[in-house]
Design an enzyme around this catalytic site. Structure first.
Site, PDB file in Angstrom:
ATOM      1  CG  ASN A   6      23.312  19.386  25.175  1.00 51.90           C
ATOM      2  OD1 ASN A   6      22.425  20.152  25.555  1.00 51.90           O
ATOM      3  ND2 ASN A   6      23.671  18.309  25.856  1.00 51.90           N
ATOM      4  CE  LYS A   8      26.658  19.060  28.335  1.00 51.54           C
ATOM      5  NZ  LYS A   8      27.402  17.989  28.944  1.00 51.54           N
ATOM      6  CG  HIS A  84      22.587  14.340  27.125  1.00 56.86           C
ATOM      7  ND1 HIS A  84      23.299  14.283  28.296  1.00 56.86           N
ATOM      8  CD2 HIS A  84      23.415  14.881  26.203  1.00 56.86           C
ATOM      9  CE1 HIS A  84      24.501  14.795  28.090  1.00 56.86           C
ATOM     10  NE2 HIS A  84      24.601  15.163  26.822  1.00 56.86           N
ATOM     11  CD  GLU A  86      24.968  16.204  30.983  1.00 52.18           C
ATOM     12  OE1 GLU A  86      24.150  17.072  30.649  1.00 52.18           O
ATOM     13  OE2 GLU A  86      26.187  16.275  30.702  1.00 52.18           O
ATOM     14  CD  GLU A 154      26.526  12.992  23.574  1.00 51.52           C
ATOM     15  OE1 GLU A 154      27.041  13.995  23.088  1.00 51.52           O
ATOM     16  OE2 GLU A 154      25.750  13.027  24.543  1.00 51.52           O
ATOM     17  N   GLY A 160      32.038  15.932  29.087  1.00 51.60           N
ATOM     18  CA  GLY A 160      32.392  16.980  30.046  1.00 51.60           C
ATOM     19  C   GLY A 160      33.629  16.671  30.856  1.00 51.60           C
ATOM     20  CB  SER A 190      35.713  15.911  25.674  1.00 49.51           C
ATOM     21  OG  SER A 190      35.256  15.839  27.012  1.00 49.51           O
TER      22      SER A 190
HETATM   23  C1  PEP Z   1      27.098  16.652  25.465  1.00 53.45           C
HETATM   24  O1  PEP Z   1      26.577  17.336  26.325  1.00 53.45           O
HETATM   25  O2  PEP Z   1      26.367  16.024  24.666  1.00 53.45           O
HETATM   26  C2  PEP Z   1      28.558  16.599  25.379  1.00 53.45           C
HETATM   27  C3  PEP Z   1      29.114  15.807  24.499  1.00 53.45           C
HETATM   28  O3  PEP Z   1      29.264  17.408  26.238  1.00 53.45           O
HETATM   29  P1  PEP Z   1      30.845  17.796  26.140  1.00 53.45           P
HETATM   30  O4  PEP Z   1      31.110  18.160  24.708  1.00 53.45           O
HETATM   31  O5  PEP Z   1      30.990  18.970  27.074  1.00 53.45           O
HETATM   32  O6  PEP Z   1      31.604  16.592  26.565  1.00 53.45           O
END
Ligand code: PEP
Length: 232
Positions: A6, A8, A84, A86, A154, A160, A190
């Protein structure tokens, strides 16, 4: 095993092309990249499997700023992330809108990675399972165990932040999600080359949704290789 990157709101078309030139998906794992809308065509030109980061429920209409499933399919995009955290946090996405987007995307022929996960406050107050039930059941009630549906667990506190769920926490949540909806579950939060192998070794971890570490070909390749090894 599926590994989805992803991006973003990173990488315009030129950077997307540069990434794709430097990245070759390893054998033994399904790999998907999820660029911003403006870079979908550039990524598709490389031959990689490309998903969008969100998709609207209507086929067309007065929905300024949105993109529909038929539009994505016309371009050659084969799926989309939906819900997601976000999107839920900053753009008012709800369990209801996530279910509507998921249903329309699957109906049109796209694959869907539907994201669920609890916040830090929800975990600390013992409400993780309660939140997962609400999020997963709203998708399940809309589409059932659809063959093109994948769930991504998630935990919001791990996205992040550099904080990763332990392999045990991920396994426990994935098993719980599968008890509600019998579909593959990716872990996201992460994921890095250093922790990917341990997370992906869990029996109910069926792949990874990777944010930050998907932006560099070298780190994304290492995670994809860990997934291929776990699947072997
Ligand atoms: C994501 O954006 O779905 C995500 C898991 O981000 P990160 O790996 O940066 O935590």
């Amino acid at each position: 095993m599926l590994v989805a990157g992803n991006w973003k709101m990173h990488k315009g078309p030129a950077e997307a092309r540069a990434f794709c030139d430097a990245f070759t998906p390893p054998a033994g794992v399904d790999v998907v990249v999820c660029p911003p809308y403006v870079s979908l065509a550039a990524a598709l030109a490389s031959g990689l499997t490309v998903y969008a980061q969100s998709v609207h429920w209507a086929r067309e209409g007065a929905y300024t700023g949105e993109v529909s499933a038929p539009m994505l399919l016309e371009l050659g995009v084969t799926g989309s992330i939906v819900g997601h955290s976000e999107r839920r946090q900053y753009f008012g996405e709800t369990d209801d809108s996530v279910a509507r987007r998921t249903a329309a995307a699957l109906e049109a022929g796209l694959g869907v990675i539907a994201c669920v996960g609890e916040s830090e406050e929800e975990r600390e107050s013992g409400r993780t399972e309660f939140v997962l039930v609400l999020q997963v059941e709203s998708v399940r009630d809309a589409v059932g165990a659809h063959e093109r549906l994948v769930v991504a667990y998630e935990p919001v506190w791990a996205i992040g932040t550099g904080r990763t769920a332990t392999a045990e926490q991920a396994q426990e949540a994935h098993a719980f999600i599968k008890s509600l909806l019998d579909r593959p579950v990716l872990y996201g939060g992460s994921v890095k080359p250093e922790n990917a192998a341990e997370l992906l070794a869990q029996p109910d971890v069926d792949g990874a949704l990777v944010g930050g570490a998907s932006l560099e070909p070298s780190s994304f390749t290492a995670i994809c290789e860990a997934a291929a090894a776990a699947a072997a």
